[in-house]
Design a protein around this motif. Structure first.
Motif, PDB file in Angstrom:
ATOM      1  N   GLU A  30      28.724 -32.285  22.946  1.00 52.77           N
ATOM      2  CA  GLU A  30      29.579 -33.419  22.629  1.00 52.77           C
ATOM      3  C   GLU A  30      30.346 -33.176  21.331  1.00 52.77           C
ATOM      4  OE1 GLU A  30      26.645 -36.818  24.639  1.00 52.77           O
ATOM      5  OE2 GLU A  30      26.962 -36.791  22.460  1.00 52.77           O
ATOM      6  N   VAL A  31      31.437 -33.921  21.172  1.00 54.14           N
ATOM      7  CA  VAL A  31      32.252 -33.857  19.959  1.00 54.14           C
ATOM      8  C   VAL A  31      32.411 -35.263  19.413  1.00 54.14           C
ATOM      9  CG1 VAL A  31      34.481 -33.218  18.959  1.00 54.14           C
ATOM     10  CG2 VAL A  31      33.555 -31.898  20.875  1.00 54.14           C
ATOM     11  N   ALA A  32      32.285 -35.397  18.103  1.00 53.64           N
ATOM     12  CA  ALA A  32      32.553 -36.676  17.457  1.00 53.64           C
ATOM     13  C   ALA A  32      33.184 -36.400  16.099  1.00 53.64           C
ATOM     14  CB  ALA A  32      31.269 -37.480  17.296  1.00 53.64           C
ATOM     15  N   SER A  33      34.180 -37.203  15.749  1.00 60.90           N
ATOM     16  CA  SER A  33      34.853 -37.001  14.470  1.00 60.90           C
ATOM     17  C   SER A  33      35.342 -38.331  13.920  1.00 60.90           C
ATOM     18  CB  SER A  33      36.031 -36.033  14.618  1.00 60.90           C
ATOM     19  OG  SER A  33      37.021 -36.561  15.486  1.00 60.90           O
ATOM     20  N   THR A  34      35.577 -38.356  12.624  1.00 61.15           N
ATOM     21  CA  THR A  34      36.130 -39.548  11.984  1.00 61.15           C
ATOM     22  C   THR A  34      36.816 -39.144  10.692  1.00 61.15           C
ATOM     23  OG1 THR A  34      35.644 -41.833  11.323  1.00 61.15           O
ATOM     24  CG2 THR A  34      34.088 -40.148  10.609  1.00 61.15           C
ATOM     25  N   GLY A  35      37.718 -40.004  10.235  1.00 56.93           N
ATOM     26  CA  GLY A  35      38.422 -39.727   8.986  1.00 56.93           C
ATOM     27  C   GLY A  35      39.531 -38.716   9.151  1.00 56.93           C
ATOM     28  N   LEU A  36      39.856 -38.037   8.058  1.00 56.02           N
ATOM     29  CA  LEU A  36      40.971 -37.085   8.044  1.00 56.02           C
ATOM     30  C   LEU A  36      40.549 -35.742   8.631  1.00 56.02           C
ATOM     31  CD1 LEU A  36      42.346 -37.906   4.469  1.00 56.02           C
ATOM     32  CD2 LEU A  36      43.141 -38.808   6.669  1.00 56.02           C
ATOM     33  N   LYS A  37      41.554 -35.002   9.094  1.00 56.76           N
ATOM     34  CA  LYS A  37      41.323 -33.683   9.675  1.00 56.76           C
ATOM     35  C   LYS A  37      41.764 -32.589   8.698  1.00 56.76           C
ATOM     36  CE  LYS A  37      39.955 -35.080  13.819  1.00 56.76           C
ATOM     37  NZ  LYS A  37      39.853 -36.520  13.574  1.00 56.76           N
ATOM     38  N   GLU A  38      41.113 -31.455   8.788  1.00 56.11           N
ATOM     39  CA  GLU A  38      41.419 -30.315   7.918  1.00 56.11           C
ATOM     40  C   GLU A  38      42.878 -29.887   8.063  1.00 56.11           C
ATOM     41  OE1 GLU A  38      39.908 -25.677   7.245  1.00 56.11           O
ATOM     42  OE2 GLU A  38      38.879 -26.991   8.677  1.00 56.11           O
ATOM     43  N   LYS A  39      43.400 -29.921   9.297  1.00 55.63           N
ATOM     44  CA  LYS A  39      44.755 -29.453   9.559  1.00 55.63           C
ATOM     45  C   LYS A  39      45.816 -30.305   8.870  1.00 55.63           C
ATOM     46  CE  LYS A  39      44.827 -31.957  14.024  1.00 55.63           C
ATOM     47  NZ  LYS A  39      45.823 -32.980  13.759  1.00 55.63           N
ATOM     48  N   ASP A  40      45.460 -31.513   8.460  1.00 56.42           N
ATOM     49  CA  ASP A  40      46.428 -32.425   7.853  1.00 56.42           C
ATOM     50  C   ASP A  40      46.321 -32.485   6.334  1.00 56.42           C
ATOM     51  OD1 ASP A  40      47.329 -33.205  10.424  1.00 56.42           O
ATOM     52  OD2 ASP A  40      45.653 -34.609  10.601  1.00 56.42           O
ATOM     53  N   LEU A  41      45.479 -31.661   5.743  1.00 52.77           N
ATOM     54  CA  LEU A  41      45.220 -31.746   4.315  1.00 52.77           C
ATOM     55  C   LEU A  41      45.585 -30.458   3.584  1.00 52.77           C
ATOM     56  CD1 LEU A  41      41.732 -33.489   4.557  1.00 52.77           C
ATOM     57  CD2 LEU A  41      43.883 -34.560   3.875  1.00 52.77           C
ATOM     58  N   ASP A  42      45.845 -30.577   2.304  1.00 55.78           N
ATOM     59  CA  ASP A  42      46.127 -29.434   1.439  1.00 55.78           C
ATOM     60  C   ASP A  42      44.808 -28.706   1.162  1.00 55.78           C
ATOM     61  OD1 ASP A  42      46.714 -27.634  -0.582  1.00 55.78           O
ATOM     62  OD2 ASP A  42      47.876 -29.055  -1.774  1.00 55.78           O
ATOM     63  N   PRO A  43      44.696 -27.447   1.591  1.00 58.21           N
ATOM     64  CA  PRO A  43      43.424 -26.725   1.403  1.00 58.21           C
ATOM     65  C   PRO A  43      43.019 -26.577  -0.056  1.00 58.21           C
ATOM     66  CG  PRO A  43      45.170 -25.234   2.123  1.00 58.21           C
ATOM     67  CD  PRO A  43      45.701 -26.620   2.268  1.00 58.21           C
ATOM     68  N   GLU A  44      43.984 -26.682  -0.981  1.00 60.21           N
ATOM     69  CA  GLU A  44      43.675 -26.551  -2.404  1.00 60.21           C
ATOM     70  C   GLU A  44      43.012 -27.805  -2.965  1.00 60.21           C
ATOM     71  OE1 GLU A  44      44.134 -23.718  -4.115  1.00 60.21           O
ATOM     72  OE2 GLU A  44      44.813 -22.842  -2.216  1.00 60.21           O
ATOM     73  N   LYS A  45      43.111 -28.911  -2.222  1.00 61.78           N
ATOM     74  CA  LYS A  45      42.619 -30.184  -2.744  1.00 61.78           C
ATOM     75  C   LYS A  45      41.320 -30.648  -2.083  1.00 61.78           C
ATOM     76  CE  LYS A  45      47.218 -31.830  -4.050  1.00 61.78           C
ATOM     77  NZ  LYS A  45      48.256 -32.888  -3.858  1.00 61.78           N
ATOM     78  N   ILE A  46      40.795 -29.820  -1.187  1.00 58.52           N
ATOM     79  CA  ILE A  46      39.583 -30.232  -0.462  1.00 58.52           C
ATOM     80  C   ILE A  46      38.520 -29.144  -0.531  1.00 58.52           C
ATOM     81  CG2 ILE A  46      40.786 -31.761   1.135  1.00 58.52           C
ATOM     82  CD1 ILE A  46      40.662 -29.496   3.218  1.00 58.52           C
ATOM     83  N   ILE A  47      37.292 -29.542  -0.265  1.00 62.73           N
ATOM     84  CA  ILE A  47      36.210 -28.585  -0.066  1.00 62.73           C
ATOM     85  C   ILE A  47      35.605 -28.868   1.305  1.00 62.73           C
ATOM     86  CG2 ILE A  47      35.639 -28.062  -2.455  1.00 62.73           C
ATOM     87  CD1 ILE A  47      33.571 -30.249  -2.398  1.00 62.73           C
ATOM     88  N   ILE A  48      35.129 -27.814   1.951  1.00 61.65           N
ATOM     89  CA  ILE A  48      34.604 -27.934   3.307  1.00 61.65           C
ATOM     90  C   ILE A  48      33.206 -27.353   3.368  1.00 61.65           C
ATOM     91  CG2 ILE A  48      34.882 -27.119   5.697  1.00 61.65           C
ATOM     92  CD1 ILE A  48      37.893 -27.222   5.238  1.00 61.65           C
ATOM     93  N   GLY A  49      32.340 -28.061   4.065  1.00 60.97           N
ATOM     94  CA  GLY A  49      31.001 -27.557   4.331  1.00 60.97           C
ATOM     95  C   GLY A  49      30.758 -27.511   5.829  1.00 60.97           C
ATOM     96  N   LYS A  50      30.125 -26.428   6.295  1.00 60.45           N
ATOM     97  CA  LYS A  50      29.812 -26.309   7.723  1.00 60.45           C
ATOM     98  C   LYS A  50      28.380 -25.836   7.896  1.00 60.45           C
ATOM     99  CE  LYS A  50      33.007 -24.846  10.676  1.00 60.45           C
ATOM    100  NZ  LYS A  50      34.051 -24.046  11.349  1.00 60.45           N
ATOM    101  N   PHE A  51      27.771 -26.301   8.976  1.00 59.63           N
ATOM    102  CA  PHE A  51      26.404 -25.885   9.275  1.00 59.63           C
ATOM    103  C   PHE A  51      26.278 -25.745  10.783  1.00 59.63           C
ATOM    104  CE2 PHE A  51      21.887 -26.214  10.012  1.00 59.63           C
ATOM    105  CZ  PHE A  51      21.312 -25.570   8.914  1.00 59.63           C
ATOM    106  N   PRO A  52      25.778 -24.596  11.263  1.00 58.00           N
ATOM    107  CA  PRO A  52      25.710 -24.370  12.709  1.00 58.00           C
ATOM    108  C   PRO A  52      24.513 -25.042  13.372  1.00 58.00           C
ATOM    109  CG  PRO A  52      24.881 -22.450  11.544  1.00 58.00           C
ATOM    110  CD  PRO A  52      25.369 -23.405  10.493  1.00 58.00           C
ATOM    111  N   VAL A  53      24.713 -25.513  14.572  1.00 56.14           N
ATOM    112  CA  VAL A  53      23.624 -26.085  15.356  1.00 56.14           C
ATOM    113  C   VAL A  53      22.532 -25.048  15.599  1.00 56.14           C
ATOM    114  CG1 VAL A  53      23.040 -26.960  17.671  1.00 56.14           C
ATOM    115  CG2 VAL A  53      25.012 -27.884  16.448  1.00 56.14           C
ATOM    116  N   SER A  54      22.920 -23.794  15.713  1.00 56.99           N
ATOM    117  CA  SER A  54      21.952 -22.725  16.000  1.00 56.99           C
ATOM    118  C   SER A  54      20.895 -22.573  14.915  1.00 56.99           C
ATOM    119  CB  SER A  54      22.683 -21.391  16.192  1.00 56.99           C
ATOM    120  OG  SER A  54      23.417 -21.046  15.021  1.00 56.99           O
ATOM    121  N   ALA A  55      21.175 -23.104  13.701  1.00 55.08           N
ATOM    122  CA  ALA A  55      20.207 -23.004  12.609  1.00 55.08           C
ATOM    123  C   ALA A  55      19.345 -24.252  12.480  1.00 55.08           C
ATOM    124  CB  ALA A  55      20.949 -22.760  11.288  1.00 55.08           C
ATOM    125  N   ASN A  56      19.487 -25.176  13.420  1.00 58.27           N
ATOM    126  CA  ASN A  56      18.736 -26.426  13.369  1.00 58.27           C
ATOM    127  C   ASN A  56      17.452 -26.308  14.194  1.00 58.27           C
ATOM    128  OD1 ASN A  56      18.234 -29.187  14.983  1.00 58.27           O
ATOM    129  ND2 ASN A  56      19.018 -29.685  12.948  1.00 58.27           N
TER     130      ASN A  56
END
Length: 450
Positions: free
Chosen positions: A342-368
């Motif tokens: 499944e996919v779920a999202s909310t708020g702003l998207k990475e593609k619409d933001l200035d990469p210099e002004k944001i930080i991103i964190g990711k974590f894979p399901v495979s490590a859960n």
């Protein structure tokens, strides 16, 4: 004399009627077909019933042996799947009927014709009301060449099928297209998915689309992106002629499903009422139109065409009619897709933001850890936060049960919570929600489990 008349008994309409009654108003609701609208009868509920059946079927095929469960001669029966679907529809519909009675709402079954803002005709009755709520909903978008070919399905038509086609071309790789591609491919059918945009799920970030594309391809779905349909020929089978950037393709299939979205249903009486119309009926954030005491909610507005948005718009309209001041806030609307995973999202998207002004964190399901016990590996959680304030701006999760886990992200975005405020919450172990915790930790390179 009614305080409120609602035209349309879909998610927005019936919720607006109930809340208006709860606030002490005398309410009538007009519905020309079945209570629950598209969502209950031709959308959310039947689709999820079908997908629940095929999800179980897929899990038995792919996981039973790994779990030490012996299952032989596994197969499915379409009539049984459809019986489950229809039972889900009827139970949901009857639930709404019960709520109408419980809240003393007068329900009129028939087409409501608006005479003026205070008078609505239904069957042989003319209802008089102080306030009017337009909740007419939407219809599938159909356009050339598809409107000239007999037998092409829209999302409304799929649920009337008597047998499963062995092959199907799905036009449109958005939410509807991806969910039906998931359903048909789970039953081993040939599925071709055509999307005009750069990638499927065009309103999601590219990394999200790639993950779901990978999962669909694994199930045998052939995906064509940046591809436009030029023509459809019907003979014994359908032939779809399409062009991509570099070539022309022809696809032969038993059925075609046009799944390019929906458009607002705005009948002539609504137009003659004089409400402002652009793509849909225009309202302010109180759900008021340009006409006093006339409100519009849900898909007729042609904005965010989601059942849960329509429901909350109905609540906002009801409170404003009751003399309170309540406004819609669309900053943290959850979007959910019942693909696998499944996919779920909310708020702003990475593609619409200035990469210099944001930080991103990711974590894979495979490590859960919980995902490992479920034999699940596909997906990830992604957090987008403001680089200076550390406030959460956007949240996406691809995972089993993602649609149930999205609310943590909704709360974070809605109330401007920071990375630390979420990271410092104790998440239960072992659960899939630890994927979310890992993504928050990763925004500051502090993820424990990767």
């Amino acid at each position: 004399m009614y305080d409120v008349v609602v035209v349309g008994g879909g998610p927005g309409g019936y919720v607006a009627a109930i809340r208006s009654s709860q606030l002490g108003k005398k309410v009538a609701l007009i519905e020309k077909e079945h209570l629950g609208g598209t969502c209950t009868n031709k959308g959310c509920i039947p689709t999820k019933a079908l997908l629940t059946a095929t999800h179980l079927y897929t899990d038995i095929i792919t996981k039973s042996k790994k779990f030490g469960i012996k299952v032989e001669n596994i197969s499915y029966e379409l009539s049984g799947i459809l019986k489950h679907m229809n039972k889900s529809i009827v139970m949901s519909r009857k639930g709404i009927e019960y709520l109408m009675k419980k809240n003393n709402i007068d329900v009129f079954n028939g087409t409501g014709i608006i005479i003026d803002k205070n008078h609505i005709k239904v069957n042989d009755k003319i209802l008089e009301s102080k306030n009017l709520i337009l909740a007419h909903g939407s219809i599938p978008a159909v356009f050339p060449p598809f409107d000239k070919i007999d037998g092409i399905w829209t999302s409304d038509d799929v649920f009337t099928m008597k047998e499963i086609p062995e092959s199907i071309v799905i036009i449109g790789g958005g939410v509807i297209g991806v969910e039906f591609a998931t359903f048909f491919s789970a039953l081993g059918k040939k599925v071709f998915l055509i999307e005009l945009a750069d990638h499927i799920l065009p309103f999601e970030d590219e990394d999200v689309a790639k993950e779901i594309k990978k999962a669909l391809i694994k199930k045998g779905v052939k995906i064509y992106e940046k591809t436009r349909v030029k023509n459809v020929i019907k003979d014994d089978f359908y032939t779809v002629v399409a062009e991509s950037e570099n070539s022309e393709i022809e696809i032969s299939s038993e059925k075609i499903l046009l799944a390019v979205g929906r458009k607002p249903y705005i009948p002539q009486d609504v137009k003659e009422l004089g409400v402002e119309i652009e793509k849909g009926v225009v309202t302010d954030d109180s759900m008021k139109t340009n006409i006093d005491n006339v409100y519009a909610i849900g898909d007729i507005r042609a904005k965010i065409m989601l059942a849960h948005v329509a429901m909350f718009e109905g609540i906002v309209a009801a409170h404003n009619i009751a003399g309170e001041s309540m406004k819609m806030d669309y900053s943290a609307v959850p979007s959910i897709i019942f693909s696998t995973p499944e996919v779920a999202s909310t708020g702003l998207k990475e593609k619409d933001l200035d990469p210099e002004k944001i930080i991103i964190g990711k974590f894979p399901v495979s490590a859960n850890g919980r995902a490992r016990t479920m034999e699940e590996r596909e997906g990830f959680a992604k957090i987008i936060a403001d680089r200076k304030t550390k406030k959460v701006l956007g949240f996406t999760i691809i995972s089993p049960s993602a649609t149930d886990m999205i609310m943590e992200g909704v709360l974070a975005v809605k109330y401007g919570l920071t990375i630390d405020e979420i990271s410092n919450l104790i998440h239960p172990h072992p659960t899939l929600t630890e994927t979310i915790l890992g993504a928050f930790e990763d925004t500051e390179n502090l993820a424990i489990h990767i």
